[in-house]
Design a protein around this motif. Structure first.
Motif, short mmCIF file in Angstrom:
data_model
loop_
_atom_site.label_atom_id
_atom_site.label_comp_id
_atom_site.label_asym_id
_atom_site.label_seq_id
_atom_site.Cartn_x
_atom_site.Cartn_y
_atom_site.Cartn_z
N ILE A 93 44.10 84.45 126.98
CA ILE A 93 45.19 85.47 127.40
C ILE A 93 46.20 85.79 126.36
N THR A 94 45.32 86.28 125.26
CA THR A 94 45.96 87.11 123.94
C THR A 94 45.34 88.51 123.82
N TRP A 95 46.26 89.36 123.54
CA TRP A 95 45.61 90.73 123.15
C TRP A 95 46.03 90.86 121.55
N VAL A 96 45.30 91.98 121.20
CA VAL A 96 45.44 92.19 119.59
C VAL A 96 46.07 93.60 119.60
N LYS A 97 47.15 94.01 118.63
CA LYS A 97 47.26 95.32 118.40
C LYS A 97 47.13 95.53 116.87
N ARG A 98 46.34 96.37 116.64
CA ARG A 98 45.99 96.86 115.15
C ARG A 98 47.28 97.54 114.67
N GLY A 146 48.08 95.02 109.14
CA GLY A 146 48.01 93.85 109.83
C GLY A 146 47.74 93.90 111.17
N PHE A 147 47.86 93.08 112.05
CA PHE A 147 47.94 93.11 113.54
C PHE A 147 48.59 92.24 114.13
N SER A 148 49.15 92.35 115.49
CA SER A 148 49.91 91.75 116.30
C SER A 148 48.95 90.97 117.30
N LEU A 149 49.52 89.65 117.62
CA LEU A 149 48.95 88.87 118.69
C LEU A 149 49.98 88.88 119.90
N ILE A 150 49.41 89.18 120.84
CA ILE A 150 50.26 89.36 122.12
C ILE A 150 50.00 88.59 123.26
N ASP A 151 50.71 87.62 123.80
CA ASP A 151 50.45 86.94 125.19
C ASP A 151 51.67 87.14 126.04
N VAL A 170 40.80 93.79 124.78
CA VAL A 170 41.03 93.20 123.89
C VAL A 170 42.21 93.71 122.90
N PHE A 171 42.03 95.03 122.62
CA PHE A 171 43.03 95.66 121.80
C PHE A 171 44.08 96.46 122.57
N VAL A 172 45.43 96.23 122.28
CA VAL A 172 46.22 97.21 122.63
C VAL A 172 46.21 98.55 122.14
N GLY A 173 46.38 99.56 123.23
CA GLY A 173 46.57 100.85 122.96
C GLY A 173 44.92 101.48 122.58
N VAL A 216 47.23 93.34 131.93
CA VAL A 216 46.78 94.38 131.08
C VAL A 216 48.10 94.51 129.91
N HIS A 217 47.41 94.00 128.78
CA HIS A 217 48.38 93.90 127.55
C HIS A 217 49.44 92.79 127.44
N GLY A 218 48.90 91.72 128.14
CA GLY A 218 50.00 90.47 128.30
C GLY A 218 50.96 90.78 129.37
#
Length: 224
Positions: A56-61, A65-70, A109-112, A136-138
């Motif tokens: 239940i985690t998404w990643v934003k590059r 770095g990157f962001s972890l979003i739940d 998996v990746f946002v955007g 979608v995107h958490g």
């Protein structure tokens, strides 16, 4: 080592600066980041502070770095070295897909990253409620079922975390509504099935008076 249960294995680790909430005013703090087969764990001073369940985690590059979003959190991880950052994103992508119940290369998996396919999984909130369905995107988005702490159960469409469109709400007392919702409220055409056998079909306003939903339509009572 206590995190390494029979079904779980170690993937990679590193020490990085983290920023919580996606708020640039927050200060960066240094954490040890552990990527396991089904979760990302944040360790500070040898104490596990929190973790992200990968299903239940998404990643934003980002550039550095990157962001972890739940569903309830947003954590930015500063990884300035490009090769290191690319390896983290690659491993996160693989482990997120492996952690999903139905593996698919099309899972978001990746946002955007474009027109993402909704992810289907369950999340338990700290207040005792839970949601199972599409994300979608958490955010709850698509078809899903939410069980609320007050006993209500909703099955139907969601949009950006809000109940929106056609669905069915079952209340704790047994009453049940089938029809249209808007902005989380019963609003539009629909039918209310009361536990005493009465049925009201019509147009609902989304407002309440003395705890009773208001609307206009035809009421059919159990006794006719």
């Amino acid at each position: 080592s206590s995190l390494l249960e029979a079904h779980r294995y170690f993937v990679r680790e590193g020490t990085y600066t983290l920023q919580w909430g996606g708020d640039k005013s927050d200060k960066f703090q240094e954490y040890e980041l552990l990527l396991l087969s089904d979760m990302v764990v944040m360790v500070k001073k040898k104490v596990v502070e929190t973790s992200f369940q990968l299903c239940i985690t998404w990643v934003k590059r980002s550039e550095r770095g990157f962001s972890l979003i739940d569903p309830v959190r947003h954590c930015y991880v500063g990884v300035p070295i490009r090769d290191d950052r690319d390896n983290w994103c690659k491993d996160l992508t693989r482990q997120i897909k492996l952690s999903l119940v139905e593996e698919s290369s099309e899972e978001a998996v990746f946002v955007g990253a474009g027109m993402e396919k909704p992810r289907n999984t369950r999340y338990y909130y700290t207040d005792g409620s839970n949601y199972e369905g599409e994300w979608v995107h958490g955010k709850r988005h698509g078809l899903g079922r939410m069980t609320f702490t007050d006993g209500r159960v909703y099955d139907g469409r969601w949009e950006n975390n809000e109940i929106e469109g056609m669905g069915m709400m079952t209340f704790a007392n047994g009453d049940q509504y089938k029809g249209h919702f808007s902005c989380g409220n019963i609003r539009g055409k629909g039918t209310m099935f009361f536990v005493n056998g009465d049925v009201m079909e019509g147009e609902w306003t989304g407002s309440e008076k003395d705890g009773i939903l208001s609307g206009t339509g035809d009421l059919r009572t159990e006794d006719g």
